[in-house]
Scaffold this active site. Structure first.
Site: not given
Ligand code: CAO
Length: 437
Positions: A233, A409-411, A413
């Site tokens: 993501p 990577d929003h998972r 950060i």
């Protein structure tokens, strides 16, 4: 008693000097006879090479990107004494022919199905890269596997109407039709995004066309970009760094750079500034482990740099950027990008990165959204610097501004962390005292 045996590339027909595109086992893996070891790919087809023995993988002697021919050592396997010697793979040539015939009609391919259960399996045309298990158990030709894969259909769920239950192209078409007519959600389809396949378009109906096959570099890059884009993501954080002082300093170093025969560009400073920032934000210098439950924090600073080559994009890794000076880094960057353009990079050059930088500053543009180079968790895009009016101490003054685009990577950060990262980075780049990094 355990015996160590060498596994060599068997007779693979006319395939010579072909590239290893996947290594499917690791040292220490317990494997069964016929388990696939590597996937190789020529311009025309890809195929898997199976192990002729059961045992435990010792050394893997090849890596992705390496070129192999018949007789190349692939791996060493420790087998039990009871394990029979491998029989010669007599059908390899036919298998190779099948591989080249990947697009042939199923009937033509079926006629050459040669393997019996007593014989070691011949190199197999590669099944789906991401849906391999389905393709491995169902009986179907490579073209039918590919067709099913493109439609997102699981071959295991399709009743084959061919000889010995072999799945034919018509079976896949009927299966898809049934799934669509049932009006139910496309549950049987394996495509997790559940997107209907695009209808094929015959572009020649609209005008003259030319077919340009993609080279291996583009195909391999396409796979990893697609994987990263579909599985990570992404969010992109934009910022600008005031590099007026940095640019003045860079120019002041030109005579020294010429003396050393290196080109000191803004990118070298950005690499140092990124490492300085990574030290404060270790979660950007990390990868998720396979379970997705743990973050692997890296205590080294190997930075991937995207290089534009005539054959496509490659990302060689510059190691230990924290320990190298600006001129050494500039020289290494020039050397590695030269090798990238001459297709001289090795697998070692392409692995081990912690964080990547993609600089389009020499070309143009104001910002872009780079794709994270998985399994890394962040990438910095750098665009062309521009002189801009900046409001300072009550007046507009011309400052040289460098656009930064940080995709992450929003998972792993959070948005706030990303904004803090770019704020820190612009601070490092803006303060000339940081140049003694
Ligand atoms: N703003 C303005 N000018 C810049 C700049 C910036 N941010 N960055 C570099 N420049 C200038 C350089 O100073 C150089 O100027 P001179 O020719 O006057 O000396 C010129 O642009 C060309 O620089 P370069 O490209 O040779 O050197 P580099 O260190 O900036 O980059 C490399 C090296 C290998 C990264 C680059 O050549 C390259 O391949 N870039 C493309 C990367 C890419 O394709 N990314 C997209 C991947 S998809 O995400």
């Amino acid at each position: 008693m355990a015996v160590e045996k060498e596994i060599l590339v068997p007779d693979i027909g006319d395939f010579e000097d072909v590239e290893v595109i996947e290594v499917l086992v690791s040292a220490g893996d317990a494997i069964e006879r016929e388990d696939s070891l590597v996937t190789i790919e020529s311009d025309k087809a890809s195929m898997e090479i199976p192990s002729p023995f059961s045992g435990v993988v010792g050394e893997i002697a090849v890596s992705v990107g390496q070129r192999v021919s018949e007789g190349t050592l692939l791996a060493r396997i420790t087998t039990s004494d009871a394990e029979p010697d491998a029989k010669p793979i007599a059908v390899a040539r036919e298998a190779a022919a099948r591989a080249t015939a990947v697009d042939a009609e199923p009937a033509a391919v079926e006629a050459s199905e040669p393997t019996t259960s007593d014989e070691p399996r011949a190199p197999q045309p590669a099944p789906a890269l991401h849906a391999a298990s389905a393709a491995r158990t169902a009986h179907a030709s490579p073209s039918v596997r590919r067709f099913a894969r493109e439609l997102g259909a699981n071959l295991d769920r399709i009743q084959g109407s061919g000889r010995k239950g072999r799945v034919l192209k018509q079976d896949v078409q009927d299966y898809i039709k049934r799934a669509l007519h049932q009006g139910s959600p496309p549950a049987p389809l394996e495509n997790v995004l559940q997107i209907a396949p695009a209808r094929p378009v015959d572009f020649s109906e609209f005008g003259e066309i030319e077919i340009a096959p993609l080279n291996n570099i583009r195909k391999i890059a396409a796979r990893s970009l697609h994987r990263s884009w579909a599985t990570i993501p992404h969010v992109t954080q934009f910022d600008e760094a005031d590099i007026t002082e940095l640019e003045a300093y860079r120019k002041s170093q030109q005579i020294e750079a010429e003396k050393r025969n290196v080109k000191l560009t803004a990118l070298t400073f950005v690499m140092k500034a990124v490492v300085s920032t990574l030290k404060e934000f270790p979660q950007f210098c990390a990868s998720l482990d396979e379970s997705g439950d743990n973050l692997i924090l890296k205590r080294y600073f190997h930075i991937g740099v995207a290089v534009d080559t005539p054959n496509g994009l490659v990302v060689p890794v510059v190691r230990d950027v924290d320990r190298k000076g600006l001129f050494d880094l500039a020289a290494e960057l020039a050397e590695v990008s030269e090798r990238a353009r001459n297709r001289k990079l090795t697998q070692a050059d392409l692995s081990g990165g912690c964080f990547s930088i993609s600089s389009l500053g020499g070309i143009g543009g104001t910002a872009f959204t780079p794709i994270v180079n998985g399994p890394e968790v962040a990438i910095l895009g750098v665009s062309r610097h521009l002189m801009k009016p900046v409001h300072l101490d009550g007046q507009f003054v011309p400052r040289l501004m460098l656009p930064l685009s940080l995709s992450y990577d929003h998972r792993v950060i959070d948005g706030a962390a990303a904004a803090r990262f770019t704020t820190k980075l612009r601070g490092v780049l803006s303060d000339v005292r940081n140049l003694a990094l």
